[in-house]
Design a protein around this motif. Structure first.
Motif, PDB file in Angstrom:
ATOM      1  N   SER A 154       3.633  -0.242  10.755  1.00 24.60           N
ATOM      2  CA  SER A 154       3.703   0.357   9.417  1.00 24.60           C
ATOM      3  C   SER A 154       2.989   1.692   9.469  1.00 24.60           C
ATOM      4  CB  SER A 154       3.049  -0.567   8.378  1.00 24.60           C
ATOM      5  OG  SER A 154       3.699  -1.815   8.321  1.00 24.60           O
ATOM      6  N   ASP A 155       3.736   2.772   9.625  1.00 22.27           N
ATOM      7  CA  ASP A 155       3.112   4.080   9.774  1.00 22.27           C
ATOM      8  C   ASP A 155       4.039   5.162   9.242  1.00 22.27           C
ATOM      9  OD1 ASP A 155       4.964   4.754  11.936  1.00 22.27           O
ATOM     10  OD2 ASP A 155       3.761   3.444  13.203  1.00 22.27           O
TER      11      ASP A 155
ATOM     12  N   CYS B 226      -3.501   9.501   4.912  1.00 24.54           N
ATOM     13  CA  CYS B 226      -3.436   9.785   6.347  1.00 24.54           C
ATOM     14  C   CYS B 226      -3.895  11.203   6.685  1.00 24.54           C
ATOM     15  CB  CYS B 226      -2.006   9.586   6.858  1.00 24.54           C
ATOM     16  SG  CYS B 226      -1.401   7.890   6.736  1.00 24.54           S
ATOM     17  N   ARG B 227      -4.189  12.015   5.647  1.00 24.50           N
ATOM     18  CA  ARG B 227      -4.621  13.392   5.877  1.00 24.50           C
ATOM     19  C   ARG B 227      -6.029  13.403   6.462  1.00 24.50           C
ATOM     20  NH1 ARG B 227      -4.318  15.246   0.804  1.00 24.50           N
ATOM     21  NH2 ARG B 227      -2.078  15.575   1.008  1.00 24.50           N
TER      22      ARG B 227
ATOM     23  N   PRO C  62      -4.207   5.796   8.086  1.00 25.36           N
ATOM     24  CA  PRO C  62      -5.491   6.277   7.576  1.00 25.36           C
ATOM     25  C   PRO C  62      -6.594   6.140   8.621  1.00 25.36           C
ATOM     26  CG  PRO C  62      -4.387   4.937   5.926  1.00 25.36           C
ATOM     27  CD  PRO C  62      -3.569   4.823   7.168  1.00 25.36           C
ATOM     28  N   SER C  63      -7.447   7.153   8.716  1.00 26.83           N
ATOM     29  CA  SER C  63      -8.584   7.205   9.642  1.00 26.83           C
ATOM     30  C   SER C  63      -8.184   7.453  11.094  1.00 26.83           C
ATOM     31  CB  SER C  63      -9.437   5.920   9.565  1.00 26.83           C
ATOM     32  OG  SER C  63      -9.904   5.701   8.240  1.00 26.83           O
TER      33      SER C  63
ATOM     34  N   ASN D 287       0.814  -1.227   0.000  1.00 25.80           N
ATOM     35  CA  ASN D 287       0.000   0.000   0.000  1.00 25.80           C
ATOM     36  C   ASN D 287       0.844   1.272   0.000  1.00 25.80           C
ATOM     37  OD1 ASN D 287       0.986  -0.012   2.606  1.00 25.80           O
ATOM     38  ND2 ASN D 287      -1.005   0.325   3.599  1.00 25.80           N
ATOM     39  N   GLY D 288       2.155   1.129  -0.155  1.00 20.07           N
ATOM     40  CA  GLY D 288       3.048   2.283  -0.204  1.00 20.07           C
ATOM     41  C   GLY D 288       3.681   2.636   1.116  1.00 20.07           C
ATOM     42  N   SER D 289       3.135   2.133   2.221  1.00 18.72           N
ATOM     43  CA  SER D 289       3.696   2.427   3.539  1.00 18.72           C
ATOM     44  C   SER D 289       4.993   1.655   3.752  1.00 18.72           C
ATOM     45  CB  SER D 289       2.693   2.052   4.630  1.00 18.72           C
ATOM     46  OG  SER D 289       2.515   0.634   4.681  1.00 18.72           O
ATOM     47  N   PHE D 290       5.657   1.916   4.878  1.00 20.74           N
ATOM     48  CA  PHE D 290       6.880   1.217   5.250  1.00 20.74           C
ATOM     49  C   PHE D 290       6.747   0.641   6.653  1.00 20.74           C
ATOM     50  CE2 PHE D 290       8.194   3.903   1.837  1.00 20.74           C
ATOM     51  CZ  PHE D 290       9.274   3.283   1.231  1.00 20.74           C
TER      52      PHE D 290
END
Length: 352
Positions: free
Chosen positions: A146-147, A179-180, A190-191, A133-136
């Motif tokens: 993962s954040d 995450c916005r 997210p959320s 999902n693009g996160s690390f």
């Protein structure tokens, strides 16, 4: 405008040097993040301008050697562990992406030549921490959390290496956008609720990223973030980490640095901001999260980093006898400008 209370530089210097040797029992719970503690302590000495002239070459060599002792290599590449408790004998010899970022900065502060750094191995390690999902994640193959903390660390490492080829930048940017929050801040995931620390991480990551097909922040998104950050400053001058919470000195850095990156630093009260930090000084050394609280290395470093961005902007009469003067500070990568120059000239692969 009255002069700020004195900055107890010598006492804070002694505190940081002592913490590099031993931590009080009350901070035993942070031993698993020993590499970060080393970064905070060496960083405090660097911010105070005493790292080269109030420590010995033998001390600096021992700190460099200790950091390199945590350097690990394996099937997923190379990076730095949090500390010696993660050893080959324990079967947990895996690098950690946040600790790798702090190790690279600490070695830069100590003016290491990075002759022992495997650049390709480091790129391979960073790539192994990226999720679909693009996160690390903290560690390869989705290990640990993962954040945004890990994403910012990955972006910082790629920026210092001058090489973004090993990661999917656009999917990472999309994760940041997810995450916005409606307030203009960013949550850890997210959320999640917007927080000052994760808002800094998101904004810094967006500005570290190489140019993309469209602006990383729209005009409206930038304005909402500025509004949320500016209104996070409390009447005391300190910054709140979350809406409705008490101010905390570490959020003076997170919020203050984010506003610096957005070129909106003039929208807050810099004198009250620095006065709050001054009030967080602990009589026996270090700075605390709030006035009257005990100090710790984390809040000591971040408080002084916040002061390094804002105190030099005040009139000399407010700073008082030059005690609140600092060398130029880089808010994107969280270190002095001369430290970042050293990192950028020594960490990238040599080109002949």
């Amino acid at each position: 405008m009255n002069p700020l209370p004195p900055l107890a530089r010598s006492v804070h210097t002694a505190y940081a040097k002592n913490a590099l040797v031993r931590l009080p029992g009350s901070l035993g719970n942070v031993d698993a993040s020993r590499m970060a503690i080393v970064f905070y302590c060496i960083g405090t000495l660097d911010l105070l301008g005493v790292l080269q002239d109030q420590t010995t070459e033998m001390e600096r060599l021992s700190w460099r050697n200790w950091i390199w002792e945590q350097y690990a290599a394996g099937r997923y590449g190379t990076g730095f562990k949090p500390g010696p408790f993660m050893s080959t004998n324990s079967g947990h010899d895996t690098p950690h992406i946040i600790m790798t970022y702090t190790a690279l900065l600490s070695l830069s502060m100590l003016r290491d030549d990075f002759s022992r750094l495997n650049r390709q191995g480091l790129l391979r390690f960073v790539a192994s921490c990226q999720n679909s999902n693009g996160s690390f994640s903290n560690t390869p193959n989705g290990g640990g959390d993962s954040d945004l903390r890990n994403l910012y660390s990955a972006f910082s490492i790629c920026s210092l290496l001058g090489d973004w080829s090993s990661i999917d930048v656009e999917s990472a940017i999309a994760f940041v956008a997810s995450c916005r929050t409606y307030e203009g801040g960013y949550g850890q995931l997210p959320s999640c609720e917007a927080q000052g620390g994760t808002t800094y991480l998101a904004i810094a990551a967006l500005h570290l990223a190489p140019p993309g097909p469209r602006p990383r922040l729209s005009t409206a998104e930038r304005a909402r973030s500025e509004h949320w950050l500016v209104h996070s400053q409390d009447a005391s001058g300190g910054f709140r980490g979350r809406t409705g919470k008490a101010p905390d000195a570490c959020y003076c850095f997170w919020g203050g640095a984010a506003l610096q990156i957005l070129s909106a630093h003039d929208k807050i009260n810099a004198y009250a901001f620095t006065e709050f930090i001054a009030a967080c000084q602990f009589p026996y050394g270090g700075l605390a999260k709030a006035p009257g609280q005990p100090s710790d290395p984390h809040h000591t470093y971040l408080s002084l980093a916040a002061a390094a961005m804002y105190a030099p902007r005040l009139d000399m009469s407010a700073r008082g006898y030059g005690q609140w003067d600092f060398a130029p500070f880089n808010p994107l990568l969280n270190a002095r400008e001369d430290t970042i120059r050293w990192a950028r000239s020594h960490i990238p692969a040599r080109r002949f």
